[in-house]
Scaffold this active site. Structure first.
Site, mmCIF file in Angstrom:
data_model
loop_
_atom_site.group_PDB
_atom_site.id
_atom_site.type_symbol
_atom_site.label_atom_id
_atom_site.label_comp_id
_atom_site.label_asym_id
_atom_site.label_seq_id
_atom_site.Cartn_x
_atom_site.Cartn_y
_atom_site.Cartn_z
ATOM 1 N N HIS A 1 -9.135 4.029 -1.044
ATOM 2 C CA HIS A 1 -7.756 3.524 -0.948
ATOM 3 C C HIS A 1 -7.433 2.591 -2.120
ATOM 4 C CE1 HIS A 1 -4.004 2.202 0.579
ATOM 5 N NE2 HIS A 1 -4.409 1.232 1.362
ATOM 6 N N CYS B 1 0.828 -1.222 0.000
ATOM 7 C CA CYS B 1 0.000 0.000 0.000
ATOM 8 C C CYS B 1 0.853 1.260 0.000
ATOM 9 C CB CYS B 1 -0.930 0.003 1.200
ATOM 10 S SG CYS B 1 -2.003 -1.435 1.226
HETATM 11 N N1 COA Z 1 -16.428 2.223 4.313
HETATM 12 C C1 COA Z 1 -17.672 2.671 4.077
HETATM 13 N N2 COA Z 1 -18.580 1.981 3.351
HETATM 14 C C2 COA Z 1 -18.176 0.817 2.825
HETATM 15 C C3 COA Z 1 -16.880 0.307 3.025
HETATM 16 C C4 COA Z 1 -16.002 1.050 3.802
HETATM 17 N N3 COA Z 1 -14.778 0.597 4.058
HETATM 18 N N4 COA Z 1 -16.766 -0.868 2.374
HETATM 19 C C5 COA Z 1 -17.951 -1.084 1.785
HETATM 20 N N5 COA Z 1 -18.789 -0.065 2.063
HETATM 21 C C6 COA Z 1 -20.189 0.057 1.663
HETATM 22 C C7 COA Z 1 -20.363 -0.215 0.207
HETATM 23 O O1 COA Z 1 -20.329 0.997 -0.539
HETATM 24 C C8 COA Z 1 -21.732 -0.855 0.175
HETATM 25 O O2 COA Z 1 -22.730 0.157 0.267
HETATM 26 P P1 COA Z 1 -24.044 0.039 -0.609
HETATM 27 O O3 COA Z 1 -24.709 -1.236 -0.168
HETATM 28 O O4 COA Z 1 -24.801 1.290 -0.249
HETATM 29 O O5 COA Z 1 -23.573 -0.016 -2.026
HETATM 30 C C9 COA Z 1 -21.783 -1.651 1.486
HETATM 31 O O6 COA Z 1 -20.875 -0.969 2.369
HETATM 32 C C10 COA Z 1 -21.399 -3.104 1.341
HETATM 33 O O7 COA Z 1 -20.227 -3.148 0.577
HETATM 34 P P2 COA Z 1 -19.478 -4.450 0.164
HETATM 35 O O8 COA Z 1 -18.682 -4.146 -1.076
HETATM 36 O O9 COA Z 1 -20.413 -5.623 0.133
HETATM 37 O O10 COA Z 1 -18.467 -4.621 1.364
HETATM 38 P P3 COA Z 1 -17.583 -5.874 1.630
HETATM 39 O O11 COA Z 1 -18.164 -6.561 2.801
HETATM 40 O O12 COA Z 1 -17.339 -6.661 0.390
HETATM 41 O O13 COA Z 1 -16.186 -5.202 2.002
HETATM 42 C C11 COA Z 1 -14.617 -4.550 3.653
HETATM 43 C C12 COA Z 1 -16.058 -4.434 3.169
HETATM 44 C C13 COA Z 1 -14.439 -3.647 4.860
HETATM 45 C C14 COA Z 1 -14.309 -5.998 4.071
HETATM 46 C C15 COA Z 1 -13.668 -4.117 2.501
HETATM 47 O O14 COA Z 1 -13.965 -2.785 2.150
HETATM 48 C C16 COA Z 1 -12.221 -4.262 2.889
HETATM 49 O O15 COA Z 1 -11.657 -5.361 2.827
HETATM 50 N N6 COA Z 1 -11.555 -3.153 3.281
HETATM 51 C C17 COA Z 1 -10.163 -3.201 3.669
HETATM 52 C C18 COA Z 1 -9.280 -3.095 2.471
HETATM 53 C C19 COA Z 1 -7.829 -3.321 2.849
HETATM 54 O O16 COA Z 1 -7.495 -4.226 3.595
HETATM 55 N N7 COA Z 1 -6.923 -2.500 2.309
HETATM 56 C C20 COA Z 1 -5.532 -2.590 2.590
HETATM 57 C C21 COA Z 1 -5.247 -1.968 3.889
HETATM 58 S S1 COA Z 1 -3.652 -2.363 4.528
#
Ligand code: COA
Length: 379
Positions: free
Chosen positions: A328, A83
């Site tokens: 991100h 990242c």
């Molecule tokens: N913040 C705010 N809203 C979020 C979000 C976040 N981080 N992630 C998803 N959403 C929202 C989506 O827009 C969606 O909204 P909608 O239903 O109105 O369209 C809803 O939440 C569900 O989204 P979805 O794509 O099904 O989420 P998910 O469960 O597949 O993924 C996480 C959620 C948190 C697991 C994913 O965003 C993630 O893995 N984040 C971390 C990424 C990471 O590790 N990066 C590297 C860092 S070192």
């Protein structure tokens, strides 16, 4: 020799299903060149920050790929550091200028993540972790949850205080037209969101995103330029198990100490910072590791609004919305942070403008703190 950012631009960040990596690259680089008021023929090298295009898209060889796409027949390099790929690409670009090899270069940070299944993205992101973490089935939300739990145990940090980071950064993102999220959050909403890796909830996490950002760097101080006063990288163990501390990131501390020394500045002189809030706890750690608050004191200060636009008496943190609110796209993040600081130091950040911004700091982290990149920019 002094190095300057002459031009800077980002694309929209978000779920950009109808937009290809090629067009993200063209959009950000052509805007950055226009901002620097130079022609592409003046560019002598291209540095591309990217983490996942090989694993997710099957496209390696990104230096030549984007050099061709952008019509820049110059030496081109892909730089990878999880990242922190964007920040590392910038660091390499700065060094290439300092060496005298080139006089004007472009840095492109880019990532396209949302076209792929979330489980494939999570697996690909874990390429930044250690082998034993992968074998144990850990994910990045899980690893940062360990850091959050340790911080809570040692300093009494609360889940509500972590939630306050997301609330602040979504507020800042609501003022940023290029951000992925424009919705305001409350602490209660964050607390009620589904648990991803206890104590971290959905709204404590940065999202999966697409986007690109680009800067033009040179040795020339043209009108509107911002000086790169320091560019420093530090590393630590890939895995958390090998670390001496789990409530601080040593790589961040070492990069920051050296960057302050090179720039001849102290943490107290920084007016605006873009820090790596991949999870809410990561912003708390960054505030302490960068020296903005004493150990164990940052979470309460963030909760009181001390780092928020409009209420801060000292430093404003993540006016772009940070990784949490702005999004991100991993390889793009480190470059986008610098684009935001350039806007802030020029006084052209519009509704997000930090008053009297003179010194900016960008902090980009790879993995759970194995790579840390700190850039200090000044007017
Ligand atoms: N913040 C705010 N809203 C979020 C979000 C976040 N981080 N992630 C998803 N959403 C929202 C989506 O827009 C969606 O909204 P909608 O239903 O109105 O369209 C809803 O939440 C569900 O989204 P979805 O794509 O099904 O989420 P998910 O469960 O597949 O993924 C996480 C959620 C948190 C697991 C994913 O965003 C993630 O893995 N984040 C971390 C990424 C990471 O590790 N990066 C590297 C860092 S070192």
């Amino acid at each position: 020799m002094k190095i300057f950012v002459n031009g800077a631009a980002t694309t929209q960040f978000g779920e950009l299903w109808g937009v290809s990596p090629r067009s993200l690259a063209r959009g950000s680089v052509s805007s950055a060149l226009k901002d620097a008021r130079i022609e592409s023929a003046q560019v002598e090298a291209l540095f591309v920050g990217n983490m996942l295009s090989g694993m997710l898209g099957g496209q390696e060889h990104l230096g030549a790929f984007f050099a061709e796409e952008l019509g820049l027949p110059v030496p081109a390099f892909k730089v990878e550091g999880a990242c922190a790929s964007g920040g590392l690409a910038l660091h390499n670009a700065v060094n290439s200028l300092l060496s005298g090899q080139y006089a004007t270069v472009v840095v492109l940070g880019i990532e396209k993540m949302t076209d792929h299944k979330p489980e494939d993205v999570a697996t690909a992101l874990m390429g930044a972790g250690s082998e034993e973490e992968r074998n144990a089935g850990a994910t990045f939300p899980g690893l940062y949850a360990i850091l959050a739990r340790m911080h809570m145990n040692e300093f009494g940090t609360t889940e509500e205080q972590l939630a306050a980071v997301a609330v602040k950064n979504h507020y800042h993102a609501s003022l940023n037209p290029n951000a992925q999220f424009h919705n305001l959050l409350t602490v209660e909403q964050v607390m009620r969101s589904s648990r991803v890796a206890d104590p971290l909830k959905l709204l404590d996490c940065s999202p999966i995103s697409d986007g690109a950002a680009a800067v033009v760097l040179s040795t020339k101080n043209i009108k509107g330029s911002v000086e790169v006063a320091a560019s420093v990288v530090a590393t630590d163990t890939l895995g958390l198990a090998q670390r001496a501390h789990l409530t601080q990131l040593t790589a961040t501390q070492r990069a920051a100490e050296k960057a302050y020394r090179i720039a001849g500045l102290t943490a107290g002189q920084v007016s605006v910072a873009e820090v790596h809030d991949c999870f809410t706890v990561a912003e708390v750690l960054a505030m302490e590791d960068l020296g903005f608050f004493p150990r164990g004191k940052a979470a309460a200060a963030i909760e009181k609004g001390e780092t928020r636009l409009g209420t801060s008496a000292g430093i404003v943190v993540n006016p772009s919305g940070g990784l949490k609110g702005c999004g991100h796209p991993v390889g793009a993040t480190g470059v986008k942070q610098v684009v935001e600081l350039v806007d802030q130091l020029r006084g052209s950040a519009g509704k997000r403008q930090v008053e009297n911004a003179t010194i900016g700091l960008a902090h980009n982290v790879g993995g759970s703190g194995a790579t840390a990149v700190v850039h200090i920019l000044k007017k």
